[in-house]
Write a protein that holds these residues in place. Structure first.
Motif, PDB file in Angstrom:
ATOM      1  N   ILE A  75       0.840  -1.204   0.000  1.00 46.41           N
ATOM      2  CA  ILE A  75       0.000   0.000   0.000  1.00 46.41           C
ATOM      3  C   ILE A  75       0.875   1.255   0.000  1.00 46.41           C
ATOM      4  O   ILE A  75       0.624   2.191  -0.758  1.00 46.41           O
ATOM      5  CB  ILE A  75      -0.973  -0.006   1.195  1.00 46.41           C
ATOM      6  N   ILE A  76       1.906   1.251   0.823  1.00 44.15           N
ATOM      7  CA  ILE A  76       2.812   2.406   0.878  1.00 44.15           C
ATOM      8  C   ILE A  76       3.506   2.600  -0.466  1.00 44.15           C
ATOM      9  O   ILE A  76       3.595   3.720  -0.974  1.00 44.15           O
ATOM     10  CB  ILE A  76       3.848   2.245   2.000  1.00 44.15           C
ATOM     11  N   TYR A  77       3.956   1.516  -1.075  1.00 49.35           N
ATOM     12  CA  TYR A  77       4.641   1.627  -2.368  1.00 49.35           C
ATOM     13  C   TYR A  77       3.667   2.085  -3.457  1.00 49.35           C
ATOM     14  O   TYR A  77       4.018   2.895  -4.316  1.00 49.35           O
ATOM     15  CB  TYR A  77       5.313   0.303  -2.753  1.00 49.35           C
ATOM     16  N   TYR A  78       2.431   1.590  -3.406  1.00 48.24           N
ATOM     17  CA  TYR A  78       1.413   2.038  -4.363  1.00 48.24           C
ATOM     18  C   TYR A  78       1.220   3.553  -4.231  1.00 48.24           C
ATOM     19  O   TYR A  78       1.173   4.272  -5.233  1.00 48.24           O
ATOM     20  CB  TYR A  78       0.090   1.301  -4.131  1.00 48.24           C
ATOM     21  N   TYR A  79       1.114   4.026  -3.005  1.00 45.86           N
ATOM     22  CA  TYR A  79       0.964   5.463  -2.762  1.00 45.86           C
ATOM     23  C   TYR A  79       2.163   6.222  -3.326  1.00 45.86           C
ATOM     24  O   TYR A  79       2.015   7.222  -4.017  1.00 45.86           O
ATOM     25  CB  TYR A  79       0.811   5.735  -1.256  1.00 45.86           C
ATOM     26  N   TYR A  80       3.349   5.726  -3.042  1.00 45.55           N
ATOM     27  CA  TYR A  80       4.571   6.365  -3.514  1.00 45.55           C
ATOM     28  C   TYR A  80       4.591   6.462  -5.045  1.00 45.55           C
ATOM     29  O   TYR A  80       4.850   7.530  -5.605  1.00 45.55           O
ATOM     30  CB  TYR A  80       5.788   5.586  -3.009  1.00 45.55           C
ATOM     31  N   LYS A  81       4.299   5.355  -5.724  1.00 45.32           N
ATOM     32  CA  LYS A  81       4.356   5.328  -7.195  1.00 45.32           C
ATOM     33  C   LYS A  81       3.259   6.173  -7.833  1.00 45.32           C
ATOM     34  O   LYS A  81       3.491   6.813  -8.861  1.00 45.32           O
ATOM     35  CB  LYS A  81       4.246   3.894  -7.724  1.00 45.32           C
ATOM     36  N   ASN A  82       2.051   6.160  -7.252  1.00 46.22           N
ATOM     37  CA  ASN A  82       0.914   6.788  -7.914  1.00 46.22           C
ATOM     38  C   ASN A  82       0.572   8.180  -7.408  1.00 46.22           C
ATOM     39  O   ASN A  82      -0.159   8.899  -8.091  1.00 46.22           O
ATOM     40  CB  ASN A  82      -0.312   5.882  -7.797  1.00 46.22           C
ATOM     41  N   VAL A  83       1.074   8.575  -6.273  1.00 44.62           N
ATOM     42  CA  VAL A  83       0.802   9.914  -5.763  1.00 44.62           C
ATOM     43  C   VAL A  83       2.087  10.737  -5.720  1.00 44.62           C
ATOM     44  O   VAL A  83       2.163  11.803  -6.310  1.00 44.62           O
ATOM     45  CB  VAL A  83       0.126   9.865  -4.363  1.00 44.62           C
ATOM     46  N   VAL A  84       3.094  10.237  -5.068  1.00 48.10           N
ATOM     47  CA  VAL A  84       4.330  10.996  -4.876  1.00 48.10           C
ATOM     48  C   VAL A  84       5.100  11.126  -6.186  1.00 48.10           C
ATOM     49  O   VAL A  84       5.434  12.231  -6.599  1.00 48.10           O
ATOM     50  CB  VAL A  84       5.215  10.343  -3.790  1.00 48.10           C
ATOM     51  N   LYS A  85       5.379  10.008  -6.855  1.00 47.45           N
ATOM     52  CA  LYS A  85       6.174  10.051  -8.087  1.00 47.45           C
ATOM     53  C   LYS A  85       5.454  10.786  -9.216  1.00 47.45           C
ATOM     54  O   LYS A  85       6.078  11.498  -9.982  1.00 47.45           O
ATOM     55  CB  LYS A  85       6.527   8.633  -8.558  1.00 47.45           C
ATOM     56  N   SER A  86       4.139  10.620  -9.294  1.00 51.49           N
ATOM     57  CA  SER A  86       3.416  11.260 -10.395  1.00 51.49           C
ATOM     58  C   SER A  86       3.249  12.761 -10.174  1.00 51.49           C
ATOM     59  O   SER A  86       3.104  13.505 -11.131  1.00 51.49           O
ATOM     60  CB  SER A  86       2.047  10.603 -10.592  1.00 51.49           C
TER      61      SER A  86
END
Length: 155
Positions: A75-86
């Protein structure tokens, strides 16, 4: 065909119930104490679906705590890839730096995964069981398996 529609309908109800449980827990601000950066997005359907997929994939292979950690990490990695990185194309924050800035530890990952697993336990589709024969490890069991065993037994 009727069985498939019924199963799909039941799974939709379970997912909706879990999502409402997450929303209720978030309303009480329990998620804010686990990983504050996720508080605003904790009710995302994607997190519930990630949890469900990982429960189905790993419930027979590992204990409760290990499963909770995998769920939390995903979940944390999903957040990182889809919210933070984007959203931070200019800053391009790295994964390890993101974890450090937000104080994301293994313990917090486990707490996040437990947060979502507990919502699934409330839904009645899974339960937590202690296997005292081998050790004091808690494992996740699917209620669906029990129902299938009962249906296949000839009384």
């Amino acid at each position: 065909m009727s069985k498939n529609k019924n199963l799909t309908s039941n799974l939709k109800k379970v997912i909706k119930f879990v999502q409402e449980s997450v929303a209720l827990a978030n309303y009480k601000r329990r998620s804010n104490r686990i990983i504050p950066v996720l508080t605003d997005t904790i009710e995302n359907l994607e997190y519930v679906l990630i949890t469900f997929a990982l429960i189905i994939s790993y419930h027979k292979k590992m204990g409760y705590t290990a499963l909770a950690q995998i769920i939390g990490n995903n979940i944390i990695y999903y957040y990182y890839k889809n919210v933070v990185k984007s959203s931070s194309k200019k800053d391009n924050i790295e994964w390890n730096e993101f974890k450090k800035i937000n104080n994301i530890t293994d313990r917090r990952s486990v707490l996040l995964g437990d947060y979502f697993l507990t919502c699934f336990i409330f839904s009645g589709i899974i339960y937590k069981e202690f296997n005292r024969e081998e050790s004091d490890i808690a494992v996740v069991k699917l209620v669906v398996q029990i129902v299938q065993q009962l249906v296949s037994c000839k009384l």
